[in-house]
Design a protein around this motif. Structure first.
Motif, PDB file in Angstrom:
ATOM      1  N   ALA A   7       0.780  -1.239   0.000  1.00  0.00           N
ATOM      2  CA  ALA A   7       0.000   0.000   0.000  1.00  0.00           C
ATOM      3  C   ALA A   7       0.813   1.291   0.000  1.00  0.00           C
ATOM      4  O   ALA A   7       0.367   2.297  -0.518  1.00  0.00           O
ATOM      5  N   GLN A   8       1.997   1.276   0.593  1.00  0.00           N
ATOM      6  CA  GLN A   8       2.746   2.523   0.801  1.00  0.00           C
ATOM      7  C   GLN A   8       1.805   3.565   1.438  1.00  0.00           C
ATOM      8  O   GLN A   8       1.626   4.666   0.921  1.00  0.00           O
ATOM      9  N   ALA A   9       1.204   3.163   2.544  1.00  0.00           N
ATOM     10  CA  ALA A   9       0.106   3.953   3.119  1.00  0.00           C
ATOM     11  C   ALA A   9       0.566   5.004   4.118  1.00  0.00           C
ATOM     12  O   ALA A   9      -0.265   5.723   4.666  1.00  0.00           O
ATOM     13  N   ALA A  10       1.860   5.108   4.347  1.00  0.00           N
ATOM     14  CA  ALA A  10       2.397   6.143   5.242  1.00  0.00           C
ATOM     15  C   ALA A  10       1.638   6.214   6.567  1.00  0.00           C
ATOM     16  O   ALA A  10       1.246   7.268   7.034  1.00  0.00           O
ATOM     17  N   ASN A  11       1.423   5.052   7.155  1.00  0.00           N
ATOM     18  CA  ASN A  11       0.770   4.967   8.468  1.00  0.00           C
ATOM     19  C   ASN A  11      -0.672   5.417   8.488  1.00  0.00           C
ATOM     20  O   ASN A  11      -1.190   5.762   9.543  1.00  0.00           O
ATOM     21  N   ASN A  12      -1.320   5.467   7.354  1.00  0.00           N
ATOM     22  CA  ASN A  12      -2.747   5.808   7.369  1.00  0.00           C
ATOM     23  C   ASN A  12      -3.553   4.580   6.969  1.00  0.00           C
ATOM     24  O   ASN A  12      -3.944   4.422   5.810  1.00  0.00           O
ATOM     25  N   ALA A  13      -3.765   3.715   7.927  1.00  0.00           N
ATOM     26  CA  ALA A  13      -4.527   2.490   7.681  1.00  0.00           C
ATOM     27  C   ALA A  13      -5.248   2.103   8.966  1.00  0.00           C
ATOM     28  O   ALA A  13      -4.666   2.190  10.061  1.00  0.00           O
ATOM     29  N   PHE A  14      -6.502   1.701   8.830  1.00  0.00           N
ATOM     30  CA  PHE A  14      -7.317   1.350   9.997  1.00  0.00           C
ATOM     31  C   PHE A  14      -8.096   0.060   9.765  1.00  0.00           C
ATOM     32  O   PHE A  14      -8.449  -0.268   8.630  1.00  0.00           O
ATOM     33  N   SER A  15      -8.366  -0.616  10.876  1.00  0.00           N
ATOM     34  CA  SER A  15      -9.169  -1.833  10.851  1.00  0.00           C
ATOM     35  C   SER A  15     -10.314  -1.656  11.848  1.00  0.00           C
ATOM     36  O   SER A  15     -10.144  -1.018  12.895  1.00  0.00           O
ATOM     37  N   GLU A  57     -24.630 -14.094  13.997  1.00  0.00           N
ATOM     38  CA  GLU A  57     -23.330 -14.721  14.270  1.00  0.00           C
ATOM     39  C   GLU A  57     -22.345 -14.458  13.127  1.00  0.00           C
ATOM     40  O   GLU A  57     -21.587 -15.330  12.720  1.00  0.00           O
ATOM     41  N   LYS A  58     -22.426 -13.260  12.615  1.00  0.00           N
ATOM     42  CA  LYS A  58     -21.564 -12.888  11.501  1.00  0.00           C
ATOM     43  C   LYS A  58     -20.562 -11.825  11.946  1.00  0.00           C
ATOM     44  O   LYS A  58     -20.919 -10.873  12.628  1.00  0.00           O
ATOM     45  N   LEU A  59     -19.312 -12.025  11.510  1.00  0.00           N
ATOM     46  CA  LEU A  59     -18.251 -11.064  11.798  1.00  0.00           C
ATOM     47  C   LEU A  59     -18.095 -10.153  10.583  1.00  0.00           C
ATOM     48  O   LEU A  59     -17.964 -10.638   9.460  1.00  0.00           O
ATOM     49  N   HIS A  60     -18.143  -8.839  10.821  1.00  0.00           N
ATOM     50  CA  HIS A  60     -17.998  -7.872   9.727  1.00  0.00           C
ATOM     51  C   HIS A  60     -16.647  -7.183   9.882  1.00  0.00           C
ATOM     52  O   HIS A  60     -16.399  -6.528  10.894  1.00  0.00           O
ATOM     53  N   VAL A  61     -15.821  -7.333   8.882  1.00  0.00           N
ATOM     54  CA  VAL A  61     -14.449  -6.811   8.932  1.00  0.00           C
ATOM     55  C   VAL A  61     -14.276  -5.751   7.854  1.00  0.00           C
ATOM     56  O   VAL A  61     -14.692  -5.960   6.710  1.00  0.00           O
ATOM     57  N   ALA A  62     -13.679  -4.623   8.208  1.00  0.00           N
ATOM     58  CA  ALA A  62     -13.307  -3.624   7.193  1.00  0.00           C
ATOM     59  C   ALA A  62     -11.909  -3.123   7.495  1.00  0.00           C
ATOM     60  O   ALA A  62     -11.561  -2.854   8.642  1.00  0.00           O
ATOM     61  N   ILE A  63     -11.116  -3.034   6.448  1.00  0.00           N
ATOM     62  CA  ILE A  63      -9.724  -2.590   6.559  1.00  0.00           C
ATOM     63  C   ILE A  63      -9.488  -1.576   5.452  1.00  0.00           C
ATOM     64  O   ILE A  63      -9.787  -1.855   4.286  1.00  0.00           O
ATOM     65  N   CYS A  64      -9.017  -0.407   5.829  1.00  0.00           N
ATOM     66  CA  CYS A  64      -8.893   0.666   4.833  1.00  0.00           C
ATOM     67  C   CYS A  64      -7.522   1.324   4.952  1.00  0.00           C
ATOM     68  O   CYS A  64      -7.015   1.508   6.055  1.00  0.00           O
ATOM     69  N   ASP A  65      -6.937   1.640   3.825  1.00  0.00           N
ATOM     70  CA  ASP A  65      -5.723   2.449   3.849  1.00  0.00           C
ATOM     71  C   ASP A  65      -5.808   3.509   2.763  1.00  0.00           C
ATOM     72  O   ASP A  65      -6.443   3.311   1.746  1.00  0.00           O
ATOM     73  N   PHE A  66      -5.180   4.637   3.064  1.00  0.00           N
ATOM     74  CA  PHE A  66      -5.058   5.695   2.061  1.00  0.00           C
ATOM     75  C   PHE A  66      -3.641   5.625   1.495  1.00  0.00           C
ATOM     76  O   PHE A  66      -2.815   6.510   1.696  1.00  0.00           O
ATOM     77  N   GLY A  67      -3.366   4.554   0.838  1.00  0.00           N
ATOM     78  CA  GLY A  67      -2.050   4.365   0.238  1.00  0.00           C
ATOM     79  C   GLY A  67      -2.151   4.425  -1.271  1.00  0.00           C
ATOM     80  O   GLY A  67      -3.000   5.115  -1.829  1.00  0.00           O
TER      81      GLY A  67
END
Lengths: 287, 94
Positions: free
Chosen positions: A155-163, A172-182
């Motif tokens: 990503a080369q996201a420069a530390n801008n990434a969140f989960s 009983e469902k797990l919802h996952v989101a992971i985002c980066d501004f890379g």
């Protein structure tokens, strides 16, 4: 003073607001930027996708020395962000992770290279101890590891990434989101393979088994496929990157072009944990 | 018979680092008579970043037949076993 209005929870419209704000406020040193959610009346349609993309936008603006405020503390979204998710502690307090005021939420985590194995294990242990003591959840940790490594490998996201991870007790469902501004997976693929003509096709290429941009020796083009394979028949993996959008339901993969350019990569998926097998330990397994 | 505890190898390392350590161990022991048992107690995740530089690299360098002769697993969950089998089948056809 500037104001960004979030008046919808519609995924594409929300991401368009995020993308346009990221591009509009490139020079915002010392600007006061207010986030306003008055057009949204409840939090039931606020998903991990909304949370991680919003966090990346705030991180980006704060990184440009803007002063970001969430307006109207009586609005349900503003209250949710402030009280339930404790948003201010991530920026005013520079925390990478704080517990949410809800046991079904695995709160926002500012993704850190040196903590990624630790965090996926934390999620695994939490689910195991609180909800699924007898289930084999190894695939959950596995999918998170693949997704988190993907950020640092490409990503080369420069530390801008969140989960952000939320467990729906009813389904009983797990919802996952992971985002980066890379750089974005789509752009990364197209840089390595310029013949690919658009971002949607680039995402489809990234999903192919054994496809890799070759950025790291430990990559052999299996990471995104492994996340897809973890999803059950009732789950969908979505990837939005630059102008590309991909949805995968098992082997059925569809791609589209977005009407906006997302400034990085957003990966989200659901995992129907009730479909996971009970844990069975084999003492001796030969190949 | 030689037992390798993966949890011990993985402690304090990234997956690629741990994978490289395992590869080196497999490589050193490949010519010895004994079977190598990989003990997965306490290990949940076996992501591609670990497998590619350990088992995947071993298959590339020495072939899947030698891996099947030399390596077996202990205290592995049924899901992990399925995943390892699937991974090896995919890498082996390359």
């Amino acid at each position: 003073m500037k104001r960004i209005h979030f008046d919808t929870t519609d995924r594409n419209r929300w991401l368009k607001i995020i993308s346009e704000a990221e591009s509009t406020y490139r020079n915002c040193t010392d600007e006061q930027i207010f986030f306003n959610f008055d057009g949204i009346n409840g939090i039931d349609k606020i998903t991990p996708i909304h949370i991680v993309s919003l966090a990346c936008l705030i991180e980006s603006l704060v990184g440009r020395a803007a002063h970001v405020f969430i307006e109207n503390r009586t609005n349900p979204v503003s209250r949710y962000l402030g009280e339930m998710l404790r948003f201010q502690e991530y920026w005013a307090g520079r925390q990478n992770f704080v517990q949410a005021q809800d046991s079904t939420i695995f709160n926002l985590w500012r993704i850190k290279d040196e903590e990624k194995e630790l965090h996926s294990r934390r999620v695994y242990d939490y689910l195991k101890q609180n909800f699924f003591r007898h289930k084999d959840l190894s695939a959950v940790q596995n999918s998170l590891d693949e997704a988190y490594y993907n950020i640092f490998d490409h990503a080369q996201a420069a530390n801008n990434a969140f989960s952000f991870i939320q467990f729906d007790e009813q389904t009983e469902k797990l919802h996952v989101a992971i985002c980066d501004f890379g750089m974005g997976i789509a752009r990364s693929v197209r840089t390595a393979f310029p013949a690919i003509s658009n971002d949607a096709l680039a995402l489809a290429k990234a999903m192919e088994y054994r496809f890799t941009t070759g950025t790291q020796v430990h990559n052999m083009g299996m990471g995104l496929g492994n996340i897809k394979d973890t999803c059950t028949d009732d789950d969908i993996l979505g990837i939005i990157s630059n102008q590309g959008c991909l949805f995968a339901k098992r082997e059925n993969i569809r791609t589209y072009e977005n009407p906006f350019c997302f400034p990085g990569t957003l990966i989200y998926y659901g995992l129907s944990l009730s479909h996971f097998d009970d844990e069975e330990i084999i003492d001796n397994f030969t190949l | 018979m030689c037992s390798i505890k993966l949890q011990k190898i993985m402690a304090g390392k990234t997956y690629p680092e741990a994978g490289e350590v395992l590869y080196d161990m497999l490589q050193k022991k490949k010519d010895q008579d004994e079977v190598i048992i990989l003990d997965l107690e306490g290990v949940a995740s076996l992501p591609s970043m670990f497998l590619n530089v350990s088992i995947g690299k071993f298959i590339k360098d020495y072939g899947v037949d030698l891996l099947r002769q030399k390596v077996s697993f202990a205290k592995i969950s049924a899901t992990q076993a399925e995943r390892i089998k699937d991974y090896i089948n995919r890498v082996a056809v390359e």
